[in-house]
Design a protein around this motif. Structure first.
Motif, PDB file in Angstrom:
ATOM      1  N   SER A  84      80.951  19.373  71.472  1.00 45.31           N
ATOM      2  CA  SER A  84      79.731  18.581  71.308  1.00 45.31           C
ATOM      3  C   SER A  84      80.038  17.086  71.186  1.00 45.31           C
ATOM      4  O   SER A  84      79.140  16.258  71.328  1.00 45.31           O
ATOM      5  CB  SER A  84      78.933  19.062  70.095  1.00 45.31           C
ATOM      6  N   ALA A  85      81.297  16.737  70.955  1.00 47.51           N
ATOM      7  CA  ALA A  85      81.694  15.332  70.880  1.00 47.51           C
ATOM      8  C   ALA A  85      81.603  14.691  72.267  1.00 47.51           C
ATOM      9  O   ALA A  85      81.614  15.375  73.292  1.00 47.51           O
ATOM     10  CB  ALA A  85      83.123  15.223  70.339  1.00 47.51           C
ATOM     11  N   ASP A  86      81.527  13.388  72.275  1.00 46.68           N
ATOM     12  CA  ASP A  86      81.423  12.657  73.546  1.00 46.68           C
ATOM     13  C   ASP A  86      82.735  12.581  74.301  1.00 46.68           C
ATOM     14  O   ASP A  86      82.742  12.402  75.519  1.00 46.68           O
ATOM     15  CB  ASP A  86      80.910  11.237  73.294  1.00 46.68           C
ATOM     16  N   THR A  87      83.853  12.676  73.580  1.00 40.10           N
ATOM     17  CA  THR A  87      85.158  12.551  74.239  1.00 40.10           C
ATOM     18  C   THR A  87      86.100  13.616  73.702  1.00 40.10           C
ATOM     19  O   THR A  87      86.103  13.912  72.505  1.00 40.10           O
ATOM     20  CB  THR A  87      85.783  11.163  74.000  1.00 40.10           C
ATOM     21  N   TRP A  88      86.902  14.179  74.590  1.00 38.15           N
ATOM     22  CA  TRP A  88      87.916  15.147  74.206  1.00 38.15           C
ATOM     23  C   TRP A  88      88.794  15.494  75.411  1.00 38.15           C
ATOM     24  O   TRP A  88      88.398  15.358  76.551  1.00 38.15           O
ATOM     25  CB  TRP A  88      87.335  16.433  73.613  1.00 38.15           C
ATOM     26  N   VAL A  89      89.985  15.964  75.079  1.00 41.35           N
ATOM     27  CA  VAL A  89      90.896  16.586  76.046  1.00 41.35           C
ATOM     28  C   VAL A  89      91.360  17.871  75.379  1.00 41.35           C
ATOM     29  O   VAL A  89      91.813  17.854  74.238  1.00 41.35           O
ATOM     30  CB  VAL A  89      92.123  15.698  76.359  1.00 41.35           C
ATOM     31  N   ILE A  90      91.206  18.996  76.092  1.00 42.01           N
ATOM     32  CA  ILE A  90      91.697  20.269  75.561  1.00 42.01           C
ATOM     33  C   ILE A  90      92.673  20.881  76.557  1.00 42.01           C
ATOM     34  O   ILE A  90      92.625  20.591  77.752  1.00 42.01           O
ATOM     35  CB  ILE A  90      90.568  21.258  75.206  1.00 42.01           C
ATOM     36  N   VAL A 143      92.423  20.683  80.664  1.00 43.41           N
ATOM     37  CA  VAL A 143      93.677  20.912  81.379  1.00 43.41           C
ATOM     38  C   VAL A 143      93.873  22.422  81.373  1.00 43.41           C
ATOM     39  O   VAL A 143      93.928  23.049  80.318  1.00 43.41           O
ATOM     40  CB  VAL A 143      94.864  20.185  80.719  1.00 43.41           C
ATOM     41  N   TYR A 144      93.959  23.001  82.575  1.00 39.77           N
ATOM     42  CA  TYR A 144      93.935  24.459  82.731  1.00 39.77           C
ATOM     43  C   TYR A 144      95.135  24.923  83.537  1.00 39.77           C
ATOM     44  O   TYR A 144      95.572  24.239  84.457  1.00 39.77           O
ATOM     45  CB  TYR A 144      92.644  24.852  83.448  1.00 39.77           C
ATOM     46  N   GLY A 145      95.652  26.079  83.195  1.00 38.06           N
ATOM     47  CA  GLY A 145      96.762  26.672  83.937  1.00 38.06           C
ATOM     48  C   GLY A 145      97.275  27.889  83.209  1.00 38.06           C
ATOM     49  O   GLY A 145      96.787  28.244  82.133  1.00 38.06           O
ATOM     50  N   VAL A 146      98.277  28.511  83.772  1.00 40.21           N
ATOM     51  CA  VAL A 146      98.859  29.694  83.149  1.00 40.21           C
ATOM     52  C   VAL A 146      99.776  29.291  82.005  1.00 40.21           C
ATOM     53  O   VAL A 146     100.146  28.118  81.870  1.00 40.21           O
ATOM     54  CB  VAL A 146      99.639  30.564  84.174  1.00 40.21           C
ATOM     55  N   THR A 147     100.143  30.254  81.215  1.00 43.56           N
ATOM     56  CA  THR A 147     101.092  30.042  80.131  1.00 43.56           C
ATOM     57  C   THR A 147     102.377  29.440  80.703  1.00 43.56           C
ATOM     58  O   THR A 147     102.918  29.940  81.678  1.00 43.56           O
ATOM     59  CB  THR A 147     101.407  31.378  79.438  1.00 43.56           C
ATOM     60  N   GLY A 148     102.823  28.333  80.110  1.00 41.21           N
ATOM     61  CA  GLY A 148     104.055  27.699  80.543  1.00 41.21           C
ATOM     62  C   GLY A 148     103.883  26.648  81.621  1.00 41.21           C
ATOM     63  O   GLY A 148     104.851  26.012  82.031  1.00 41.21           O
ATOM     64  N   SER A 149     102.665  26.416  82.083  1.00 38.53           N
ATOM     65  CA  SER A 149     102.466  25.456  83.176  1.00 38.53           C
ATOM     66  C   SER A 149     102.551  24.009  82.716  1.00 38.53           C
ATOM     67  O   SER A 149     102.683  23.111  83.540  1.00 38.53           O
ATOM     68  CB  SER A 149     101.127  25.708  83.888  1.00 38.53           C
ATOM     69  N   GLY A 150     102.475  23.770  81.416  1.00 39.69           N
ATOM     70  CA  GLY A 150     102.558  22.406  80.906  1.00 39.69           C
ATOM     71  C   GLY A 150     101.229  21.855  80.424  1.00 39.69           C
ATOM     72  O   GLY A 150     101.073  20.639  80.287  1.00 39.69           O
ATOM     73  N   LYS A 151     100.274  22.727  80.134  1.00 39.30           N
ATOM     74  CA  LYS A 151      98.935  22.304  79.724  1.00 39.30           C
ATOM     75  C   LYS A 151      98.957  21.415  78.486  1.00 39.30           C
ATOM     76  O   LYS A 151      98.355  20.343  78.482  1.00 39.30           O
ATOM     77  CB  LYS A 151      98.051  23.521  79.427  1.00 39.30           C
ATOM     78  N   SER A 152      99.609  21.871  77.435  1.00 39.15           N
ATOM     79  CA  SER A 152      99.593  21.133  76.174  1.00 39.15           C
ATOM     80  C   SER A 152     100.259  19.773  76.308  1.00 39.15           C
ATOM     81  O   SER A 152      99.737  18.768  75.830  1.00 39.15           O
ATOM     82  CB  SER A 152     100.285  21.940  75.071  1.00 39.15           C
ATOM     83  N   LEU A 210      85.909  16.599  84.008  1.00 35.09           N
ATOM     84  CA  LEU A 210      87.107  16.696  84.848  1.00 35.09           C
ATOM     85  C   LEU A 210      87.919  17.903  84.417  1.00 35.09           C
ATOM     86  O   LEU A 210      88.109  18.140  83.228  1.00 35.09           O
ATOM     87  CB  LEU A 210      87.987  15.439  84.726  1.00 35.09           C
ATOM     88  N   ILE A 211      88.386  18.652  85.404  1.00 37.42           N
ATOM     89  CA  ILE A 211      89.338  19.733  85.166  1.00 37.42           C
ATOM     90  C   ILE A 211      90.629  19.353  85.877  1.00 37.42           C
ATOM     91  O   ILE A 211      90.608  18.998  87.058  1.00 37.42           O
ATOM     92  CB  ILE A 211      88.832  21.074  85.726  1.00 37.42           C
ATOM     93  N   VAL A 212      91.715  19.408  85.154  1.00 32.68           N
ATOM     94  CA  VAL A 212      93.031  19.199  85.735  1.00 32.68           C
ATOM     95  C   VAL A 212      93.693  20.567  85.770  1.00 32.68           C
ATOM     96  O   VAL A 212      94.032  21.127  84.726  1.00 32.68           O
ATOM     97  CB  VAL A 212      93.873  18.199  84.926  1.00 32.68           C
ATOM     98  N   GLY A 213      93.815  21.113  86.964  1.00 33.07           N
ATOM     99  CA  GLY A 213      94.402  22.427  87.137  1.00 33.07           C
ATOM    100  C   GLY A 213      95.876  22.334  87.459  1.00 33.07           C
ATOM    101  O   GLY A 213      96.257  21.670  88.429  1.00 33.07           O
ATOM    102  N   LEU A 214      96.696  22.971  86.650  1.00 29.33           N
ATOM    103  CA  LEU A 214      98.139  22.997  86.896  1.00 29.33           C
ATOM    104  C   LEU A 214      98.442  24.243  87.720  1.00 29.33           C
ATOM    105  O   LEU A 214      98.695  25.316  87.187  1.00 29.33           O
ATOM    106  CB  LEU A 214      98.906  22.971  85.575  1.00 29.33           C
ATOM    107  N   ASP A 215      98.375  24.073  89.019  1.00 30.05           N
ATOM    108  CA  ASP A 215      98.529  25.157  89.993  1.00 30.05           C
ATOM    109  C   ASP A 215      99.978  25.210  90.462  1.00 30.05           C
ATOM    110  O   ASP A 215     100.284  25.069  91.641  1.00 30.05           O
ATOM    111  CB  ASP A 215      97.565  24.912  91.155  1.00 30.05           C
ATOM    112  N   MET A 216     100.870  25.398  89.498  1.00 35.26           N
ATOM    113  CA  MET A 216     102.309  25.391  89.756  1.00 35.26           C
ATOM    114  C   MET A 216     102.758  26.723  90.358  1.00 35.26           C
ATOM    115  O   MET A 216     102.141  27.751  90.118  1.00 35.26           O
ATOM    116  CB  MET A 216     103.077  25.189  88.451  1.00 35.26           C
TER     117      MET A 216
END
Length: 174
Positions: free
Chosen positions: A58-64, A6-15, A81-87
């Protein structure tokens, strides 16, 4: 979708979104800031960050919930998969300001027991306010490039909080 950035700028709601995706899909969520900052706002060195993140990936599953430039190449090799928060800037800016003010006033610890302060928030040369302005266009362009090019993992761009909610509601569990 087993390895999600999950990618975006600071404050976009990534976490927030990354944690929700992990919960919905039953995937382990990892808060990047908890992995890259020590107490006292001491960052791990670049080699240490690459090692820690490399082991996680290196794990098979993760969300960062982010991709720092110094190890983004590692994520791009493994993400499916990349989820881009293009707010719009005003969305991420207002979220960041509200979150930081709330954490400062309530003395809420953030990553690894660190605390935001008025000095760090408003006046430090590494202030989130300044970082947001310096990184907004670059991160926006990066997400859009990923989305438009078949050379990168599948990329979904979400451009409003309502789009985030619709996309999340449509995720197939299991």
């Amino acid at each position: 979708m087993q390895r999600i950035l999950v990618y975006g700028v600071t404050g976009s709601g990534k976490s927030t979104l990354a944690a929700r995706i992990g919960e919905r899909l039953g995937l382990p969520y990892h808060a990047v800031d908890d992995l890259t900052w020590r107490p006292g706002w001491v960052p791990l060195s670049e080699p240490e960050q690459r090692k820690v993140i490399g082991e996680l990936l290196s794990a098979d599953t993760w969300v960062i919930d982010g991709g720092y430039a110094i190890w983004l190449d590692l994520v791009m090799e493994r993400a499916d998969l990349i989820v881009g928060l293009d707010m719009p800037r005003w969305v991420s800016w207002s979220r960041m300001v509200r979150r930081s003010v709330r954490q400062i006033v309530r003395r809420t610890p953030t990553c690894n027991g660190n605390y935001e302060t008025w000095r760090l928030f408003l006046f430090d040369r590494e202030s989130l306010l300044y970082f947001h302005f310096r990184s907004f266009r670059r991160k926006q362009a990066r997400m859009r490039q990923w989305h438009d090019s078949p050379e990168f993992p599948e990329t979904v761009l979400l451009r409003s909080p309502a789009e985030v909610e619709r996309w999340l509601a449509g995720l197939k569990v299991g």
